[in-house]
Design an enzyme around this catalytic site. Structure first.
Site, PDB file in Angstrom:
ATOM      1  N   ASP A 142      -5.444   8.650   3.844  1.00 49.45           N
ATOM      2  CA  ASP A 142      -4.697   7.772   2.938  1.00 49.45           C
ATOM      3  C   ASP A 142      -4.603   8.484   1.587  1.00 49.45           C
ATOM      4  O   ASP A 142      -5.614   8.684   0.912  1.00 49.45           O
ATOM      5  CB  ASP A 142      -5.476   6.448   2.811  1.00 49.45           C
ATOM      6  CG  ASP A 142      -4.876   5.490   1.788  1.00 49.45           C
ATOM      7  OD1 ASP A 142      -3.868   5.836   1.153  1.00 49.45           O
ATOM      8  OD2 ASP A 142      -5.438   4.381   1.649  1.00 49.45           O
TER       9      ASP A 142
ATOM     10  N   LYS B 198       2.371   4.185  -6.429  1.00 49.90           N
ATOM     11  CA  LYS B 198       1.483   4.825  -7.407  1.00 49.90           C
ATOM     12  C   LYS B 198       2.101   6.099  -7.972  1.00 49.90           C
ATOM     13  O   LYS B 198       2.094   6.294  -9.166  1.00 49.90           O
ATOM     14  CB  LYS B 198       0.132   5.134  -6.783  1.00 49.90           C
ATOM     15  CG  LYS B 198      -0.816   3.941  -6.802  1.00 49.90           C
ATOM     16  CD  LYS B 198      -1.010   3.275  -5.490  1.00 49.90           C
ATOM     17  CE  LYS B 198      -1.748   1.954  -5.638  1.00 49.90           C
ATOM     18  NZ  LYS B 198      -2.345   1.503  -4.405  1.00 49.90           N
TER      19      LYS B 198
ATOM     20  N   TRP C 241     -10.492   0.320   0.042  1.00 52.00           N
ATOM     21  CA  TRP C 241      -9.372   0.685   0.928  1.00 52.00           C
ATOM     22  C   TRP C 241      -9.855   1.187   2.273  1.00 52.00           C
ATOM     23  O   TRP C 241      -9.156   1.050   3.275  1.00 52.00           O
ATOM     24  CB  TRP C 241      -8.447   1.702   0.261  1.00 52.00           C
ATOM     25  CG  TRP C 241      -7.881   1.196  -1.020  1.00 52.00           C
ATOM     26  CD1 TRP C 241      -7.980   1.780  -2.254  1.00 52.00           C
ATOM     27  CD2 TRP C 241      -7.122  -0.009  -1.223  1.00 52.00           C
ATOM     28  NE1 TRP C 241      -7.346   1.010  -3.199  1.00 52.00           N
ATOM     29  CE2 TRP C 241      -6.813  -0.092  -2.600  1.00 52.00           C
ATOM     30  CE3 TRP C 241      -6.686  -1.038  -0.379  1.00 52.00           C
ATOM     31  CZ2 TRP C 241      -6.081  -1.148  -3.146  1.00 52.00           C
ATOM     32  CZ3 TRP C 241      -5.966  -2.094  -0.923  1.00 52.00           C
ATOM     33  CH2 TRP C 241      -5.671  -2.135  -2.289  1.00 52.00           C
TER      34      TRP C 241
HETATM   35  C1  LIG Z   1      -2.904   0.769  -3.443  1.00 53.50           C
HETATM   36  C2  LIG Z   1      -3.591   1.401  -2.324  1.00 53.50           C
HETATM   37  C3  LIG Z   1      -3.492   0.896  -1.009  1.00 53.50           C
HETATM   38  C4  LIG Z   1      -2.815  -0.413  -0.682  1.00 53.50           C
HETATM   39  O1  LIG Z   1      -1.476  -0.316  -0.658  1.00 53.50           O
HETATM   40  P1  LIG Z   1      -0.529  -1.605  -0.343  1.00 53.50           P
HETATM   41  O2  LIG Z   1       0.811  -0.986  -0.473  1.00 53.50           O
HETATM   42  O3  LIG Z   1      -0.821  -2.639  -1.376  1.00 53.50           O
HETATM   43  O4  LIG Z   1      -0.834  -2.065   1.022  1.00 53.50           O
HETATM   44  C5  LIG Z   1      -4.095   1.605   0.002  1.00 53.50           C
HETATM   45  N1  LIG Z   1      -4.780   2.731  -0.238  1.00 53.50           N
HETATM   46  C6  LIG Z   1      -4.915   3.226  -1.493  1.00 53.50           C
HETATM   47  C7  LIG Z   1      -5.676   4.496  -1.707  1.00 53.50           C
HETATM   48  C8  LIG Z   1      -4.332   2.581  -2.571  1.00 53.50           C
HETATM   49  O5  LIG Z   1      -4.465   3.081  -3.807  1.00 53.50           O
END
Ligand SMILES: *Cc1c(COP(=O)(O)O)cnc(C)c1O
Length: 360
Positions: A170, A194, A100
């Site tokens: 993030d 998530k 990521w």
């Molecule tokens: C799942 C995830 C993403 C990607 O998210 P999308 O909605 O598929 O773009 C980015 N960062 C982290 C930490 C993730 O777990």
């Protein structure tokens, strides 16, 4: 319906109480005579849902008034572009902790200068690089991290130094899994799928000050955070149903769980159940440096790819779904976000014990 436990990394399991509430309100939300899906985003019914969702989030994490709460589409991946598009003027310090951040680095490089301040690729991202202020580029505007690395199962337990710079993070896979002090950050984003709700909505907490330091060459209103601030996330039609579901999940956290401190206790208990078993197992192991272990994404392997396959197949038959590790790392991974009950982890550990005995 047979009960399964869903260990998916995302979209992930939702609290059963929330799904039931959504089902109850599917045809008639709050006496409106219609589903939330059918509401105009300009209606007072939906405006109340939006306000309620934001208010609940503010209470849950004590988000002060100098932070805005925004709802954006395009997932975490659009944030990889929007962050540098808005804020990378003189450069970005990014700490590379896996897939990521690699994607965030790639996007940021298209839009400006990037300095890699730390990198754990040398050990397949099984640890968090411990950087010092000296590892940062003196000229960059901000430090960027991925706080919980969903694929590798690592998590920052302490934020990196970032004196004189903004901090942008993030939190897609760890938001609201523990108390959150937003004042430690200038901006946080998290895809909902998530821990917060269904896919399709990304939550952003952004300090109002940060908006004063934007670039002046943002190519589209839709890519400019200020647009979302000025229009209360309704410049265009927002993901209304997703926002409603995020609201229900946050209310569940507040009313059923009792807040983020309580949620953290439950998450630590679940993680300890699994790690304690893994650490004494002669078959399964977790590759992550102990001090950097995630509480919600727990990868493990047997060391034998055939045995891994057998485990995943038998686990599925026994009602434990989505235990396959990410395609880039293999093995297994149990994602045990907020909505996974303690009972689900207890049963998984019992199943793993039995599998170990039978296959020793
Ligand atoms: C799942 C995830 C993403 C990607 O998210 P999308 O909605 O598929 O773009 C980015 N960062 C982290 C930490 C993730 O777990």
């Amino acid at each position: 319906m047979s009960k399964i436990y869903n260990f998916s990394a995302g979209p992930a399991c939702m609290p059963e109480a929330v799904l039931k509430k959504a089902a109850d309100e599917m045809l008639d939300a709050n006496g409106s005579g219609m589903s939330v899906m059918e509401m105009s985003h300009r209606s007072s019914s939906f405006e109340n849902i939006l306000k309620d969702t934001k208010d609940t989030m503010r209470r849950l994490a004590n988000i002060p008034d100098d932070y805005e709460i925004l709802f954006i589409q395009g997932g975490g991946n659009l944030q990889f572009s929007m962050v540098p598009m808005n804020f990378n003027k003189n450069g970005a310090d990014i700490i590379n902790t896996g897939q990521w951040t690699k994607k965030a680095i790639k996007e940021a490089q298209k839009l400006g200068r990037v300095h890699i301040a730390g990198d754990s690729s040398d050990k397949t991202f099984t640890y968090i690089p411990k950087i010092t202020q000296e590892d940062l580029d003196p000229d960059t505007d901000y430090v960027y991290i991925c706080e919980n690395n969903t694929i590798y199962g690592t998590k920052y337990k302490e934020l990196p130094p970032h004196e004189g710079k903004k901090l942008i993070a993030d939190l897609s896979s760890c938001i609201f899994t523990e108390p959150l002090d937003v004042t430690q950050y200038d901006m946080i984003f998290a895809g909902a799928q998530k821990n917060l709700g269904p896919a399709g909505v990304t939550v952003v907490f952004i300090k109002k000050d940060l908006l004063n330091d934007k670039r002046d060459d943002i190519p589209s209103a839709m890519l400019d955070y200020q647009t979302y601030v000025d229009n209360d996330s309704m410049y265009n039609t927002p993901p209304t149903y997703g926002i409603y579901m995020v609201g229900l999940v946050c209310k569940w956290l507040e009313d059923e769980i009792g807040g983020l401190e309580e949620m953290e206790k439950i998450n630590h208990k679940k993680a300890a159940l699994l790690y304690d078993y893994l650490d004494q197992s002669k078959m399964f192991s977790n590759p992550v440096a102990k001090e950097d272990r995630s509480y919600v994404n727990i990868p493990f392997v047997t060391g034998n790819p055939d045995l891994d396959k057998k485990f995943i197949a038998q686990a599925k038959e026994a009602g434990f779904e989505n235990l396959k590790g990410h395609r880039t790392v293999g093995g297994m991974r149990a994602s045990i976000y907020n909505a996974m009950p303690v009972e689900g982890v207890e049963k998984l550990v019992a199943f793993m014990k039995k599998f170990e005995e039978e296959n020793a």
